[in-house]
Scaffold this active site. Sequence first.
Site, PDB file in Angstrom:
ATOM      1  CB  SER A 129      -9.047  -4.690   3.884  1.00 20.40           C
ATOM      2  OG  SER A 129      -9.798  -5.862   4.042  1.00 20.40           O
TER       3      SER A 129
ATOM      4  CE  LYS B 155      -8.390  -8.018   0.475  1.00 22.83           C
ATOM      5  NZ  LYS B 155      -8.642  -6.625   1.050  1.00 22.83           N
TER       6      LYS B 155
END
Length: 802
Positions: free
Chosen positions: A650, A693
């Site tokens: 990611s 996030k």
Amino acid sequence: MKSLSLHQLYKACVLKDLPFKSTKQLEPLAEIVGQNRAQEAVRFALAMPHGGYNVYAVGRNGLGKRTMMLRYLEHHLDTEQQSHDWCYVADFEEPRVPKLLQLPAGKGVRLKQDMEKLMSRLVKVIPQTFDSDSFLERSEQLKEEYGKKQEDELEKVAAQARRKKVSLTITTPGGYRLVAMKGDKPHTAETFKALTEAQREKFEDSVNKLEKKLRQALRKLADWEQEYADKQQALNRETLEGISGHQIDELIEHYKNLPDVVAYFEAVRADLVENLEIFLDDNEEQAAIAYASLDKKMPRRYLVNVLVHQKTNEVPMVVEDNPTYHNLFGYVENVTYKGTVFTDFSLIRAGSLHRANGGYLLMDAIKMLEQPFVWDGLKRALRSRSIQINSLERELTLSGTISIEPQGVPLDVKLVLFGDRETWMLLQDYDPEFAELFRVTADFENEMYRSDDSQVMYAKFIASVVKEKNLLHCTNKAVARIIEYSARMAEHQDRLSLHAANIANLLRESDFWARQAGAKLIQDVHVERALESAKYRSSRIRDQFYDSIRDGSTLVSTEGAVVGQVNALSVLSTGGFEFGLSNRVTATCYYGDGGIIDIERDVKLGGNIHSKGVMILSSWLASHFAVTDPMHLSASLTFEQNYGEVDGDSASLAELCALISSLSGIPVRQDLAITGSVNQFGEVQPIGGVNEKVEGFFATCQLKSGLTGSQGAIVPANNVQNLMLDSEVVQAVREGRFAVYAVSNVEEAVTLLLGKPAGKIDSKGNYPKQSVFGIIQQRLEKMREHERQEHARDDQKDPSIH
């Protein structure tokens, strides 16, 4: 590029889609919401009459597998199915193999009570009757008749012996002596020797003849003794029949539809005569054993051991939480008496399989597999359709004590195992019998689609939890907030989590805060308070990380621009609580062969997926800038201040942007953070944990410099549907103090982060000179030109080089 609008960051539950004021107005669900596939599998398995159609329920813990199964069974049981009581009684001919009796539900205890009633009467009446004058008279009469015949027969032989001057004396029972007489006294050895030979021969001849007659007489006596015993037995039987016959006949009439029970009563009738001494002797040992084994003081021989007792005719449903060998298959208890281990059929104890026989047994697969010998025993029972009670000691051959071998109980049960997918796959792979015995898999969903109808269904599910747990009812606003939390758990705006345990926990905690506040209903503020409280309890590790950002121990920039430095976003999990963090990714480049050094991989801190992501970056760079000529710039990548293992791809988009910045020399905005995976064609792929996030970088900005209005997070376009951001982040976006951007390819991400267009390639393979890619292309071209010039100079100096 425009930032995402508010409705893209959070999909609220609109109150007009919930047509109720509180969950009081809703009918609780009888089923578990959203598990149609699993319900269909269970329905099919339960309807199949054949063997092997047992159920393995697959799914994570907390999905409500057990609750759904129990509710389904309660509402869909076959009412025509008969349940049974099972009893063990003594086999009088083969004591080591107790007999099994099958009775209709509720009849087992009745049979036990009837036998106890009969025996308690016989225990009192038999001694009284057999000690009564009338019985003793008849018994004495028989004895006298036998004694008279015995005396008369022996007297005949004795009289003949006297006539022949021989004395007959009886020594012990069955022993006798014939002695020659001299007048009134027996001959001594000397006097007998003094007789003439003819006299001696005459005596010997007489004795021999008398012996023959005596043997004939003794045979008669033996026959008469047997005849006397038979007559005494017949008298006993007649007397017993007078006492107990009518009661046993009544019991036989009552149980006439059960041939096995009738046969048992007839066996009891016959055995009573053979074992009268049980009632007539005061047997202390029997009493002591009865006391030691917690049974009533009555003849153990005639006890009825009710192994399984069904109070009603309902189909049994048993949940076994501790599936040990003995708990599942039953066992035989032992009693110690005077240092001797003793057991009998009355000490046989039932297991879960016995109690669930004719119905359903539910248990956890992992708990069952952890117990030794259980899985093999279970398969054996399911295949043979019989429950054998074998002591585990004998299975292990540790004990040589004498035990009993009860008749096996015919088994007709549907087994339901609960377990995770890994256990299910291991059983499929390593146990060929598993697929034959568990032909049906009930696969539980983790999520359900979110629509107006499904939200109402979810509200009914909430109502059923409230009712089941006896909690305060929820207002429609509280239900809306729970639905939004469920979407957040599912990490999708159009999905709802089916993790029933989490929702039940949230409702319990909301109920606590509502009661603390003295409210009559759970409101949205109470749900919010419960969520905040749970987050606070679990966030100690997160706050430690935040402290290191605040005091500068962790180097993070949220302002300005730096070449080759990007804020990447990651997720950390600390035992059920997840939070996002900002990580600094840096790249440097230098003259070389075009390779990328992944420092994390080289020091063995990078996982396989992370290494794969970096390799994809190399191929993307080569496809853009080294199609016809080699790249003479190499680069190295690393996660700064990372001292643990890194895995996942990611951060590959952030790493690529850092590389592009380093190659081009254009600085990266530090007020933006980015997450996303990238493929070889430069398309940005979705990642997990997007909410955490974004919230992690938001918190970082607050800690470092406060929100400036230019800060924001960049996420993959395919992750927009997963956004269910915290209210604080949404509020900051509403006020223009924070932004969230979505990108679908590398070019968009580069444009945002570097503040210049990435550039599109033309037909000649060139990028615009002022674009980011154009600047990289020109830099590489200069290096290639320099390389060519160096080669040309080398050729002039020494033509033999080539």
